[in-house]
Each structure stands twice: as structure tokens, then as C-alpha cells.
Design an enzyme around this catalytic site. Structure first.
Site, PDB file in Angstrom:
ATOM      1  N   TYR A 287       0.806  -1.220   0.000  1.00  0.00           N
ATOM      2  CA  TYR A 287       0.000   0.000   0.000  1.00  0.00           C
ATOM      3  C   TYR A 287       0.838   1.268   0.000  1.00  0.00           C
ATOM      4  CZ  TYR A 287       1.357  -1.003   4.741  1.00  0.00           C
ATOM      5  OH  TYR A 287       2.094  -1.337   5.839  1.00  0.00           O
ATOM      6  N   GLY A 288       2.120   1.147   0.181  1.00  0.00           N
ATOM      7  CA  GLY A 288       2.982   2.324   0.291  1.00  0.00           C
ATOM      8  C   GLY A 288       4.029   2.320  -0.802  1.00  0.00           C
ATOM      9  N   SER A 289       5.282   2.470  -0.398  1.00  0.00           N
ATOM     10  CA  SER A 289       6.390   2.559  -1.347  1.00  0.00           C
ATOM     11  C   SER A 289       6.527   1.304  -2.204  1.00  0.00           C
ATOM     12  CB  SER A 289       7.689   2.833  -0.595  1.00  0.00           C
ATOM     13  OG  SER A 289       7.884   1.867   0.414  1.00  0.00           O
TER      14      SER A 289
ATOM     15  N   GLU B 111       5.540   0.990  -5.938  1.00  0.00           N
ATOM     16  CA  GLU B 111       6.424   1.524  -6.978  1.00  0.00           C
ATOM     17  C   GLU B 111       7.291   0.401  -7.541  1.00  0.00           C
ATOM     18  OE1 GLU B 111       8.489   3.292  -9.678  1.00  0.00           O
ATOM     19  OE2 GLU B 111       6.811   4.322  -8.693  1.00  0.00           O
TER      20      GLU B 111
ATOM     21  N   GLU C  98      10.976  -4.580   6.311  1.00  0.00           N
ATOM     22  CA  GLU C  98       9.908  -4.030   7.147  1.00  0.00           C
ATOM     23  C   GLU C  98      10.312  -4.030   8.620  1.00  0.00           C
ATOM     24  OE1 GLU C  98       8.049  -2.282   5.744  1.00  0.00           O
ATOM     25  OE2 GLU C  98       6.588  -3.172   4.422  1.00  0.00           O
TER      26      GLU C  98
END
Length: 169
Positions: free
Chosen positions: A15-17, A20, A83
Site C-alpha cells: 500500500y505504500g512505497s 512503486e 519491514e
């Protein structure tokens, strides 16, 4: 030649970086198939002073993200390592954007749901404009460290994901 015995593959909602492709390709050392999906019951937050997003349960929350499909155990280990202990990997149900099909996948949830550094809503496009280059640089250093720790700890590389790292004296 590879063995005919294979581990089950993993599907991970990001959901974040990790939406990409340049970041995913670097961390996973490949280009996995990415499928658009939504996660209900969570909110994507900013973290004060950090370059990355996190999610936490939120009754009316809805997150648009991607599923990284068919990951190997080794690729999942790379995600776990980057993470770190601040996230917990958990199985959740997402809805595929194209077909509305429900699917069980894994995702990373911020371990401290009461963290005072959670605020607002993380914005992917803003991140791409302002922080992607620095995040890719940090991820590159992390992957180099993973291949050759040379006595250095993981914490040494965590400072790279902070927006404004403390000045060293």
C-alpha cells in the site's frame, strides 16, 4: 536446474512505497506481477519523520494498493527484513479491483496501533515526487548490507528511512 519440489508461493498486499515497481524490483530482485486491490477496515497513515507509510485497523477505512503475486520464500524474507520488527505480517482479505473477487493475502500492519507518530493519510503521488529517490537509495544500501553485513547491524540502515535523520556529532 531447479528442483521439482517447490514451496507454495506468497501473495502480499502492498500500500505504500512497495507499489512503486522500481522499489519492488530492487527489494525482490525481480518484477512480480502486480494486481490492483482494495483492503477494507484499515487506514494508511503517515509516520512522523519517516519516508514510508504504515497501516492500522480503522473501522471505515479503505486502502487502494497492489498485490505482489507469486513471491518465493526468499522474496518474502526480503520484505520481512526490510519491514523489520515495527510491522507484523498478517493474513487479510482484499477485493480485486478488476473483478471484485475476494482473496486472502498477507500484508504488513504497524505493530503499535497506538503509536503517537501515526497521523493523517499517506499520499503515494506525493511520496513519489518528494521521497522516492531517497527511499530507493536507502533500499539499495539495505540490500547491499543484506548481502554483506560485514558486522554492521540492521539499525545502522534504519536511519536512511527517516525524513530528516538526526545530525551526527
Amino acid at each position: 536446474m531447479t528442483s521439482s519440489v517447490q514451496s507454495p508461493s506468497h501473495d502480499v498486499f502492498v500500500y505504500g512505497s512497495f507499489q512503486e515497481p522500481a522499489v519492488v524490483n530492487l527489494i525482490l530482485e525481480c518484477s512480480p506481477v502486480m494486481v490492483s486491490a482494495q483492503l477494507h477496515g484499515y487506514h494508511v497513515y503517515r509516520l512522523k519523520g519517516r519516508l514510508h507509510a504504515c497501516i492500522s485497523p480503522s473501522e471505515n477505512g479503505l486502502i487502494n494498493g497492489k498485490i505482489l503475486t507469486g513471491l518465493t520464500d526468499s522474496q518474502l524474507e526480503n520484505l520481512d527484513m526490510i519491514e523489520g520488527s515495527e510491522y507484523v505480517r498478517k493474513t487479510v482479505e482484499v477485493v480485486l479491483t478488476d473483478t471484485s473477487e475476494k482473496k486472502q493475502v498477507e500484508t504488513y500492519i504497524w505493530a503499535n496501533k497506538d503509536d503517537p507518530n501515526l497521523y493523517g493519510e499517506w499520499d503515494f503521488e506525493e511520496w513519489k515526487r518528494l521521497h522516492m529517490e531517497k527511499f530507493i537509495e536507502a533500499s539499495t544500501k539495505f540490500m547491499e548490507w543484506k548481502k554483506n553485513p560485514d558486522g554492521r547491524s540492521r539499525e545502522e540502515f534504519e536511519k536512511f528511512v527517516f525524513d530528516d535523520p538526526p545530525a551526527e556529532g
